[in-house]
Design an enzyme around this catalytic site. Sequence first.
Site, PDB file in Angstrom:
ATOM      1  N   GLY A 297      23.112   1.922 -30.493  1.00 34.59           N
ATOM      2  CA  GLY A 297      21.915   0.951 -29.977  1.00 34.59           C
ATOM      3  C   GLY A 297      20.845   0.597 -30.943  1.00 34.59           C
ATOM      4  O   GLY A 297      20.593  -0.587 -31.099  1.00 34.59           O
ATOM      5  N   ALA A 298      20.695   1.675 -31.845  1.00 32.90           N
ATOM      6  CA  ALA A 298      19.552   1.477 -32.962  1.00 32.90           C
ATOM      7  C   ALA A 298      19.956   0.191 -33.847  1.00 32.90           C
ATOM      8  O   ALA A 298      19.464  -0.609 -34.257  1.00 32.90           O
ATOM      9  CB  ALA A 298      19.253   2.724 -33.581  1.00 32.90           C
TER      10      ALA A 298
END
Length: 556
Positions: free
Chosen positions: A446-447
């Site tokens: 996600g980052a």
Amino acid sequence: MNIRKKHAFRFRQHIVKLITMKAAGVPAQHRLVLLEERTDMPEEDPRIIELRSMREKARQGGGADRIAKQHAKNKLTARERVDLLLDPGTFQETEPFVTMRDDETNPSEKTLGDGVVTGYGLVNGQRVYVYAQDFTVQGGALGEMQSHKICRVMDLAVQSGAPIIGMIDSGGARIQEGVLSLGGYAEIFKRNSLYSGIVPQISLILGPCAGGAAYSPALTDMIIMVEKQSYMFLTGPEVIKSVTGEVVDFESLGGAQTHHCISGLATLTADSEKNALALTRRVLSYLPANNVENPPAISCDDDPNRMDEELNHLVPVDPYLPYSMHEAIQHVVDAGSFLELQAGFARNAIVGLARMGGMSVGIVSQEPSVMAGSIDLDAADKITRFVRFCDSFNIPLVTFVDSPGFLPGVDQEHRGIIRHGAKVLYAYSEASVPKISIVTRKAYGGAYVVMSSKYLGTDINFAWPSAEIAVMGPEGAANILYRKQIDAAADPAAERTRLTEEYRQKFLNPYAAASKGYVDDVIEPRETRARVIAALLALRDKSVTALARKHGNMPV
Ligand code: HXC
């Protein structure tokens, strides 16, 4: 000859005499004597005398005693603040003679200006509109006419496309004006909201800012507070004690450090009013006057093509050792130009204004030395708000990425990390300014996606050779992918280590992403400055046509 013509004639005679003396070489000090001895000049017109006296009265605000009290608290008056903020001699005041309404709701003393100094002038040669509440007049409390004055400069600022700077030092709604003062606040809040993203709005809190009054600064782009002098809260210590039983003082409830480090409300703090005003001038130097202008570019002494060898040694070879992203940023941007914002809040994320090749940029990043650079609720909020601010005012975004992902934990999940993380996605997707990203080390899952990844619309994506762009870290991946193989091994721990290393070799590098076009180039860290500046120049006239809509519905 009538009296006016007579005065004008004498005045002309006097000037002619002065010019003649100058031509004859009479020294200046002798000519000055003549000026002082203007006995032949007429008596001053009484109407001019009245104006001067009213001006002086307006300048006195709540009177000499209250001004002395303000100074005794080490605080400046509203006019002193305006003068320090603006370029010398540029302030033009508006509506100094306004007083509160003349009716039974206002039995108290009326003061010229009604407790606020409003007008316009220049900061760094650029137009700004200002208002400064005058604590010497009923504690700077806001009533109907004070609100009208503030709204008027806000309207003028927007109509002429110039920033609005508010200096707040106020006991809140003026009690004796009742609902008129509440309506006055509502008028200001409405303008703060409707003018958001049109002209920059900056609030300086230079004393109390209590009750609902605190909502106006909260609606503006930046809040600057003074240590041990300003405080903001909705309900004060007394009310809190009576409702919850908690005992707290003004400073720890709503002082500068509290809002800088805990609530995240104070974008910047200063140790004195003078420094807060100087900081405001500095902030303005990075910003355009409005949303259709570009930020000012300045000439730059720092070589745009400077190769910075130290950057090649910044990221440790051991992936578990931290390093300072602040240091990386300082090496890449124009020397001394980085102005970090919200530095004390969510320190695992970094946001701030800087210049590259003299051009204003917004810097966004993680700080891998704090919580390993993971993104938590507060970091997500901090990044989102800054990305939207930069996008509003045409400030290109330069994002450095080093994050293992969103912070795991029941507390984070229950408090809405999904909702907060979604804001970052929304903000980057929506931002149409030039966007450049540099993955320095971890960009997991996600980052990777939220931090300005290519398919969120980032224009140019760089990666350092130390970049690890993958769905997740090696330990987690090995446990999921090879669980059966590890369990069946004679030595499961050794097998896990072997498979983890295999995963690291295969996936944790920038080339897998680069081979699929997810990274535009893998660069040596020392080249970063030159490559980013070249990209900024190439993207300078970027234009994106947004689909028509009333407005989006960003998760909040
Ligand atoms: C009218 C006020 C006032 C107010 C202060 N004064 N607050 N006058 N309305 N809200 C006057 C005082 O009577 C005094 O007048 C002068 O300002 C200075 O106040 P002091 O109390 O002497 O100063 P100090 O000791 O420094 O204390 C400052 C203060 C305190 C902490 C701000 O005055 C205070 O607590 N005020 C009330 C704060 C408050 O509760 N505001 C309402 C919030 S509700 P003289 O004549 O003696 O100089 C609100 C609703 C807005 O704002 C809702 C919008 C949505």
